[in-house]
Design a protein around this motif. Structure first.
Motif, PDB file in Angstrom:
ATOM      1  N   ILE A   1      -9.710  -9.170   3.010  1.00  0.00           N
ATOM      2  CA  ILE A   1      -9.726  -8.419   4.275  1.00  0.00           C
ATOM      3  C   ILE A   1      -9.438  -6.939   4.021  1.00  0.00           C
ATOM      4  O   ILE A   1     -10.082  -6.050   4.582  1.00  0.00           O
TER       5      ILE A   1
ATOM      6  N   MET B   1       0.826  -1.226   0.000  1.00  0.00           N
ATOM      7  CA  MET B   1       0.000   0.000   0.000  1.00  0.00           C
ATOM      8  C   MET B   1       0.849   1.259   0.000  1.00  0.00           C
ATOM      9  O   MET B   1       0.420   2.316  -0.454  1.00  0.00           O
TER      10      MET B   1
ATOM     11  N   PRO C   1     -15.412   1.102   7.025  1.00  0.00           N
ATOM     12  CA  PRO C   1     -15.133   2.316   7.807  1.00  0.00           C
ATOM     13  C   PRO C   1     -14.965   3.554   6.940  1.00  0.00           C
ATOM     14  O   PRO C   1     -15.352   4.646   7.345  1.00  0.00           O
TER      15      PRO C   1
HETATM   16  C1  HEM Z   1      -7.898   2.121   2.442  1.00  0.00           C
HETATM   17  C2  HEM Z   1      -8.648   1.950   3.517  1.00  0.00           C
HETATM   18  C3  HEM Z   1      -8.361   0.917   4.586  1.00  0.00           C
HETATM   19  C4  HEM Z   1      -7.762  -0.320   4.498  1.00  0.00           C
HETATM   20  C5  HEM Z   1      -7.196  -0.996   3.258  1.00  0.00           C
HETATM   21  C6  HEM Z   1      -7.764  -0.887   5.832  1.00  0.00           C
HETATM   22  C7  HEM Z   1      -7.240  -2.120   6.175  1.00  0.00           C
HETATM   23  C8  HEM Z   1      -7.212  -2.670   7.437  1.00  0.00           C
HETATM   24  C9  HEM Z   1      -6.739  -3.994   7.764  1.00  0.00           C
HETATM   25  C10 HEM Z   1      -6.176  -4.988   6.756  1.00  0.00           C
HETATM   26  C11 HEM Z   1      -6.879  -4.178   9.095  1.00  0.00           C
HETATM   27  C12 HEM Z   1      -6.536  -5.429   9.899  1.00  0.00           C
HETATM   28  C13 HEM Z   1      -5.156  -5.316  10.454  1.00  0.00           C
HETATM   29  C14 HEM Z   1      -4.729  -6.543  11.224  1.00  0.00           C
HETATM   30  O1  HEM Z   1      -5.565  -7.229  11.850  1.00  0.00           O
HETATM   31  O2  HEM Z   1      -3.526  -6.790  11.242  1.00  0.00           O
HETATM   32  C15 HEM Z   1      -7.442  -2.941   9.631  1.00  0.00           C
HETATM   33  C16 HEM Z   1      -7.688  -2.721  10.958  1.00  0.00           C
HETATM   34  C17 HEM Z   1      -8.368  -1.629  11.411  1.00  0.00           C
HETATM   35  N1  HEM Z   1      -8.837  -0.558  10.670  1.00  0.00           N
HETATM   36 FE1  HEM Z   1      -8.482  -0.207   8.735  1.00  0.00          FE
HETATM   37  N2  HEM Z   1      -8.362   0.002   6.706  1.00  0.00           N
HETATM   38  C18 HEM Z   1      -8.747   1.110   5.979  1.00  0.00           C
HETATM   39  C19 HEM Z   1      -9.390   2.216   6.458  1.00  0.00           C
HETATM   40  C20 HEM Z   1      -9.804   2.378   7.751  1.00  0.00           C
HETATM   41  C21 HEM Z   1     -10.574   3.492   8.257  1.00  0.00           C
HETATM   42  C22 HEM Z   1     -11.053   4.663   7.402  1.00  0.00           C
HETATM   43  C23 HEM Z   1     -10.796   3.273   9.590  1.00  0.00           C
HETATM   44  C24 HEM Z   1     -11.533   4.113  10.611  1.00  0.00           C
HETATM   45  C25 HEM Z   1     -12.014   5.303  10.383  1.00  0.00           C
HETATM   46  C26 HEM Z   1     -10.150   2.023   9.933  1.00  0.00           C
HETATM   47  C27 HEM Z   1     -10.134   1.466  11.196  1.00  0.00           C
HETATM   48  C28 HEM Z   1      -9.505   0.287  11.524  1.00  0.00           C
HETATM   49  C29 HEM Z   1      -9.424  -0.242  12.891  1.00  0.00           C
HETATM   50  C30 HEM Z   1     -10.037   0.385  14.137  1.00  0.00           C
HETATM   51  C31 HEM Z   1      -8.706  -1.443  12.821  1.00  0.00           C
HETATM   52  C32 HEM Z   1      -8.279  -2.305  13.979  1.00  0.00           C
HETATM   53  C33 HEM Z   1      -9.284  -3.350  14.411  1.00  0.00           C
HETATM   54  C34 HEM Z   1      -8.740  -4.106  15.619  1.00  0.00           C
HETATM   55  O3  HEM Z   1      -7.882  -3.627  16.357  1.00  0.00           O
HETATM   56  O4  HEM Z   1      -9.202  -5.237  15.834  1.00  0.00           O
HETATM   57  N3  HEM Z   1      -9.569   1.505   8.800  1.00  0.00           N
HETATM   58  N4  HEM Z   1      -7.652  -2.046   8.605  1.00  0.00           N
END
Ligand code: HEM
Length: 421
Positions: A247, A127, A255
């Motif tokens: 994922i 990314m 989100p």
């Molecule tokens: C291009 C957009 C996004 C992508 C590709 C993405 C991808 C990911 C991925 C792959 C994870 C899992 C990480 C892991 O378990 O190792 C993750 C976790 C998370 N993402 Fe994103 N995300 C994006 C945007 C966002 C946005 C906009 C928010 C909130 C406004 C967000 C909030 C979160 C949160 C809170 C987690 C953690 C969940 C946890 O701790 O269990 N993400 N994201």
């Protein structure tokens, strides 16, 4: 190289239900602003309290900023693999929160330690090379096309017709999918997220499309996320690649769509962000940051204690579920000396999670480019856009995992289309 998955079992018999447990479900929970509810719970019970999830399943709710930080920073003590849960024998297969906690073999979400690090690094590296200007240009194009579909009338429902569609379409191109497939992939991602009747078929179609994409990129790599993950030194297997792309799509779609929806709502209901006679709008960026503090799209996530420990003065047993309330931490008075921290540019919220399983860098930045472009293009194209219903009639989805509008109906003066239909 891939390691075989470790065998993990529930850590002991189910913990007893503490007598002062608070139900975390029911009509009040579904209807109210959860931030207010979390504030009341924190005042009455402290930063960590025993709760009952749907079906009276016990867990610990972590509402304090300091305690949320502690849990997310220690992934050895508070781990992601839900097979440790000591309540599994009480959980029916159709439990409403199963999609959140049910162990998915081979998913990065439940992997730990070096196995997790290897896959998270491949995501980050793939990314990191996404060109932010190209992504913005793609989002502008997608936003214009979607607005063209409804701008000739005098109203629209912005969640279904706009906010929910933009992230998946932007991500599809970022992954290297051809435009011709992006729309159907976007629909499949939304069907998987809805979890309804068609979810399994949608997942199978998605997995098929990812298989074809990976095959094409193996033969002819391009400047896209799929090619970079495919050729990453981590040497991900075909199954890992398919799962990780899914994922990333799902974790990026929901989100980001709700970040767009919640920001548009804030800008439409709050005078500070409306056009004023004095001229000028508070910037979209300020509204977006305020949303991350006040109406975080991601509200709660789970971890499981790997041994007996203490948290916020409570005794947590090995195998207990710990609900990490990101929204609760964001509203903790400990970090809210200044009430409008969000619009003042403070970014120390937990809305992207934190630690090993937090939103992988640079996903938050990419989500921000997508959301900011979507909001700006809409306000630019439909300058007199306004809510079609009073603000208190807007309905939210049941709020455990997400803070998300069911619908965002708006009115505006009809405007001409920009792109050839
Ligand atoms: C291009 C957009 C996004 C992508 C590709 C993405 C991808 C990911 C991925 C792959 C994870 C899992 C990480 C892991 O378990 O190792 C993750 C976790 C998370 N993402 Fe994103 N995300 C994006 C945007 C966002 C946005 C906009 C928010 C909130 C406004 C967000 C909030 C979160 C949160 C809170 C987690 C953690 C969940 C946890 O701790 O269990 N993400 N994201």
């Amino acid at each position: 190289m891939t390691e075989p998955e470790p065998t993990i079992r529930p850590l002991g018999p189910p913990s007893p239900i503490p007598p002062d447990s608070v139900p975390l479900y029911g009509p009040r929970y579904d209807k109210e602003n959860p931030a207010r509810l979390y504030g009341e719970l924190r005042n009455r019970h402290g930063a960590v309290l025993p709760v009952l999830l749907e079906g009276d399943v016990p867990a610990w709710l972590t509402l304090g900023y300091r305690e949320v930080h502690q849990v997310l920073s220690d992934s050895t003590l508070f781990a992601r693999d839900s097979r440790r849960w000591n309540q599994w024998e009480n959980i029916p297969p159709d439990w409403p929160l199963m999609a959140l906690v049910g162990y998915q073999p081979g998913s990065i979400l439940f992997s730990e330690g070096a196995a997790h690090q290897r896959r998270a690094q491949a995501m980050t590296d793939a990314m990191e090379q996404v060109d932010r200007f190209e992504l913005r240009a793609r989002c502008e194009r997608v936003a214009d096309e979607l607005i063209d579909e409804f701008c000739g009338s005098d109203g629209a429902e912005l969640m279904v017709q706009y906010a929910n569609r933009i992230p998946a379409l932007a991500l599809a191109e970022m992954f290297g999918l051809p435009d011709s497939e992006a729309w159907s992939i976007a629909e499949d991602v939304m069907a998987v997220l809805d979890g309804g009747e068609g979810a399994l078929e949608a997942y199978q179609r998605f997995a098929g499309a990812m298989g074809r994409l990976l095959e094409a990129k193996r033969a002819e790599p391009g400047p896209d996320v799929a090619s970079r993950m495919l050729h990453h030194p981590a040497e991900l297997t075909a199954e890992e690649l398919t799962q990780d792309l899914l994922i990333m799509m799902i974790a990026g779609q929901d989100p980001t769509a709700n970040w767009i929806g919640n920001t548009l709502r804030l800008m439409l209901i709050d005078d500070r962000f409306s056009l004023t006679l004095a001229g000028g709008r508070r910037s979209v960026g300020q509204a977006m940051n305020e949303v991350l503090w006040e109406e975080s799209p991601a509200q709660n996530t789970f971890r499981w204690a790997t041994r007996d420990t203490r948290l916020g003065g409570r005794h947590i047993r090995a195998g207990d579920a710990v609900v990490i309330c990101l929204a609760g931490a964001n509203s903790d008075p400990l970090v809210r000396a200044v009430p409008d921290a969000g619009s003042r540019g403070n970014h120390a919220h937990f809305s992207f999670g934190h630690g090993d399983h937090g939103c992988p860098f640079p996903a938050p930045e990419l989500g921000e480019v997508i959301a900011e472009t979507a909001v700006e293009v809409l306000l630019d194209r439909l300058p007199d856009v306004r809510l079609a219903v009073p603000p208190n009639e807007l309905e939210w989805r049941p709020a455990f995992r997400v803070r998300a509008l069911n619908a965002l109906p708006v009115k505006f003066s009809p405007a001409p289309a920009r792109t050839p239909m």
